[in-house]
Design a protein around this motif. Structure first.
Motif, PDB file in Angstrom:
ATOM      1  N   ARG A  15      84.499  23.652  55.760  1.00 50.76           N
ATOM      2  CA  ARG A  15      84.614  24.478  57.199  1.00 50.76           C
ATOM      3  C   ARG A  15      86.213  24.745  57.384  1.00 50.76           C
ATOM      4  NH1 ARG A  15      81.196  26.566  60.718  1.00 50.76           N
ATOM      5  NH2 ARG A  15      79.587  25.395  59.778  1.00 50.76           N
ATOM      6  N   PRO A  16      87.164  23.814  57.592  1.00 53.26           N
ATOM      7  CA  PRO A  16      88.287  24.349  58.008  1.00 53.26           C
ATOM      8  C   PRO A  16      89.149  25.384  56.977  1.00 53.26           C
ATOM      9  CG  PRO A  16      88.008  21.895  57.906  1.00 53.26           C
ATOM     10  CD  PRO A  16      86.788  22.524  57.324  1.00 53.26           C
ATOM     11  N   GLY A  22      86.326  33.400  59.828  1.00 54.50           N
ATOM     12  CA  GLY A  22      87.083  34.030  61.008  1.00 54.50           C
ATOM     13  C   GLY A  22      87.236  35.402  60.917  1.00 54.50           C
ATOM     14  N   ILE A  23      87.741  36.023  59.988  1.00 59.89           N
ATOM     15  CA  ILE A  23      87.672  37.345  59.936  1.00 59.89           C
ATOM     16  C   ILE A  23      86.444  38.298  59.900  1.00 59.89           C
ATOM     17  CG2 ILE A  23      88.420  39.341  58.305  1.00 59.89           C
ATOM     18  CD1 ILE A  23      90.664  37.527  57.320  1.00 59.89           C
ATOM     19  N   TYR A  31      84.056  37.159  68.557  1.00 62.03           N
ATOM     20  CA  TYR A  31      85.428  36.814  68.851  1.00 62.03           C
ATOM     21  C   TYR A  31      85.832  35.311  69.123  1.00 62.03           C
ATOM     22  CZ  TYR A  31      85.409  41.783  68.760  1.00 62.03           C
ATOM     23  OH  TYR A  31      85.327  43.039  68.566  1.00 62.03           O
ATOM     24  N   GLU A  32      84.893  34.682  69.950  1.00 60.92           N
ATOM     25  CA  GLU A  32      85.111  33.275  70.331  1.00 60.92           C
ATOM     26  C   GLU A  32      84.884  32.394  69.053  1.00 60.92           C
ATOM     27  OE1 GLU A  32      86.185  29.667  72.048  1.00 60.92           O
ATOM     28  OE2 GLU A  32      86.589  31.644  72.638  1.00 60.92           O
ATOM     29  N   GLU A  33      83.884  32.666  68.100  1.00 61.73           N
ATOM     30  CA  GLU A  33      83.682  32.117  66.977  1.00 61.73           C
ATOM     31  C   GLU A  33      84.725  32.135  66.078  1.00 61.73           C
ATOM     32  OE1 GLU A  33      81.305  29.813  65.536  1.00 61.73           O
ATOM     33  OE2 GLU A  33      81.080  29.505  67.597  1.00 61.73           O
ATOM     34  N   GLY A  34      85.324  33.440  65.924  1.00 63.05           N
ATOM     35  CA  GLY A  34      86.599  33.786  65.067  1.00 63.05           C
ATOM     36  C   GLY A  34      87.928  32.730  65.644  1.00 63.05           C
ATOM     37  N   ARG A  35      88.035  32.914  66.738  1.00 64.76           N
ATOM     38  CA  ARG A  35      89.080  32.004  67.551  1.00 64.76           C
ATOM     39  C   ARG A  35      89.033  30.417  66.942  1.00 64.76           C
ATOM     40  NH1 ARG A  35      90.409  28.662  71.117  1.00 64.76           N
ATOM     41  NH2 ARG A  35      87.981  28.235  71.556  1.00 64.76           N
ATOM     42  N   LYS A  36      87.871  30.151  67.365  1.00 67.17           N
ATOM     43  CA  LYS A  36      87.777  28.519  66.807  1.00 67.17           C
ATOM     44  C   LYS A  36      87.860  28.328  65.389  1.00 67.17           C
ATOM     45  CE  LYS A  36      84.126  27.705  70.143  1.00 67.17           C
ATOM     46  NZ  LYS A  36      82.605  27.487  70.590  1.00 67.17           N
ATOM     47  N   GLN A  37      87.594  29.656  64.527  1.00 70.14           N
ATOM     48  CA  GLN A  37      87.642  29.149  63.181  1.00 70.14           C
ATOM     49  C   GLN A  37      89.014  29.182  62.749  1.00 70.14           C
ATOM     50  OE1 GLN A  37      85.081  28.928  60.674  1.00 70.14           O
ATOM     51  NE2 GLN A  37      86.928  28.202  59.406  1.00 70.14           N
ATOM     52  N   TRP A  54      95.261  36.634  63.066  1.00 73.60           N
ATOM     53  CA  TRP A  54      93.792  36.935  63.405  1.00 73.60           C
ATOM     54  C   TRP A  54      93.409  36.041  64.701  1.00 73.60           C
ATOM     55  CZ3 TRP A  54      91.184  40.594  61.501  1.00 73.60           C
ATOM     56  CH2 TRP A  54      91.494  41.390  60.437  1.00 73.60           C
ATOM     57  N   HIS A  55      93.843  34.941  64.856  1.00 74.30           N
ATOM     58  CA  HIS A  55      93.714  34.319  66.126  1.00 74.30           C
ATOM     59  C   HIS A  55      93.990  35.105  67.293  1.00 74.30           C
ATOM     60  CE1 HIS A  55      94.596  31.437  69.354  1.00 74.30           C
ATOM     61  NE2 HIS A  55      93.508  30.752  68.991  1.00 74.30           N
TER      62      HIS A  55
END
Length: 173
Positions: A15-16, A22-23, A31-37, A54-55
């Motif tokens: 996952r990390p 994230g993209i 966007y929140e899921e992307g931010r977390k990724q 991207w964050h």
């Protein structure tokens, strides 16, 4: 996103490493899921300006450019040209010309210049889009996707992003 999630259900330890997820979240409007990724990816790749950019883009969509600047992930050590200038641009401490000037500096080989101009134009386009200048965003994304297209995942990102501009133009007609 669903395909990445299915894979990560099977191999959760990866996952990390999945910045590509994230993209995908960004383009899916998650966007929140992307931010977390991108926050999670930072734990395994601390020197990647693209991760910070991207964050920023996800946070800008969620909360605006000023909050995205305040939350910009600090990066040091990304040696790729012009990534230091891209980071400074997103931080608000550089100008767009600084990114292009860095990409062209130092008499790079034609192949290196093409790659550097690809990244410069891709991230300038994304920056302009985040800051509300759609015309400049389109110009730079289309340059990245056509004039300076590079092979690989980010080349495909530029190509797909350019296609979204064309699709939006058709929908307006």
């Amino acid at each position: 996103v669903k395909d990445f999630d299915k894979y990560l259900d099977l191999v959760p330890g990866q996952r990390p490493y999945h910045w590509q997820r994230g993209i995908s979240c960004y383009y899916a409007g998650l966007y929140e899921e992307g931010r977390k990724q991108f926050v999670l990816h930072q734990t395994v790749n601390k020197h990647d300006v693209e991760n910070a950019a991207w964050h920023f883009l996800c946070v800008a969509r969620l909360s605006g450019v000023e909050k995205a600047r305040a939350a910009l992930i600090p990066i040091q050590g990304d040696q790729r040209v012009p990534m230091a200038q891209v980071h400074a641009l997103f931080a608000g401490t550089a100008k767009t010309d600084d990114v292009l000037d860095a990409a062209r500096a130092g008499n790079p080989s034609p192949a290196r210049l093409k790659e550097q101009l690809f990244y410069a134009n891709l991230y300038l386009g994304l920056y302009y889009e985040a800051t509300g200048d759609q015309a400049k965003a389109r110009t730079h994304i289309e340059k990245a996707a056509a004039d300076y297209l590079t092979e690989g995942y980010m080349g495909e990102v530029a190509r797909v992003h350019a296609a979204t501009f064309s699709k939006a133009a058709v929908l307006k007609e």
